[in-house]
Design a protein around this motif. Sequence first.
Motif, mmCIF file in Angstrom:
data_model
loop_
_atom_site.group_PDB
_atom_site.id
_atom_site.type_symbol
_atom_site.label_atom_id
_atom_site.label_comp_id
_atom_site.label_asym_id
_atom_site.label_seq_id
_atom_site.Cartn_x
_atom_site.Cartn_y
_atom_site.Cartn_z
ATOM 1 N N LEU A 187 0.893 -1.114 0.011
ATOM 2 C CA LEU A 187 -0.064 0.122 0.080
ATOM 3 C C LEU A 187 0.945 1.347 0.116
ATOM 4 N N LYS A 188 0.468 2.267 -0.651
ATOM 5 C CA LYS A 188 1.220 3.503 -0.752
ATOM 6 C C LYS A 188 0.356 4.537 0.226
ATOM 7 N N ARG A 189 0.979 5.085 1.228
ATOM 8 C CA ARG A 189 0.323 5.721 2.302
ATOM 9 C C ARG A 189 -0.252 7.097 1.551
ATOM 10 N N GLY A 190 -1.471 7.528 1.594
ATOM 11 C CA GLY A 190 -1.993 8.562 1.046
ATOM 12 C C GLY A 190 -2.165 9.505 1.940
ATOM 13 N N SER A 191 -2.892 10.867 1.752
ATOM 14 C CA SER A 191 -2.865 11.707 2.613
ATOM 15 C C SER A 191 -3.903 11.779 3.859
#
Length: 146
Positions: free
Chosen positions: A16-20
């Motif tokens: 997963l790519k950390r979002g805002s």
Amino acid sequence: MNGSLHPSSNEVDISLKRGSAGLGFNIVGGVDQQYVVNDSGIYVSKIKEDGAAALDGRLQEGDKILAINGVKLEDLTHRATVDLFRTAGEDVELRVLKKSAHHMNGPTGSHPDHNSSASSLGILAVLAGAAAICAFLYMRHHRRHF
């Protein structure tokens, strides 16, 4: 192997790519606040709409998180696990044990269990029958002594 299912288990690797808004899910569990009886593991309690996990689609509520970036979560407190998530960086690798099919979308997971009420009624019927037999034997026993 991103997202591949390991042949002999329900374990999956999810990137997963950390979002805002972070990774987009909540967790429960840990050695200090067990979520599942006799299991101090970390479980996904809620997937936040439009978060990184929801957009990816593989992580589901009820899944057990086994490791974050290769760090196993065995015997960790809830707080220690939260700290691991906070310091995990922008790209996060999760090792996840998918919830079993028994707990997935079906009558047991989404509807009340009507079998428990039927079982309770059956137990009550048996107890009422036993009480009636005891009453009959008691009355029969006392009639002999008159």
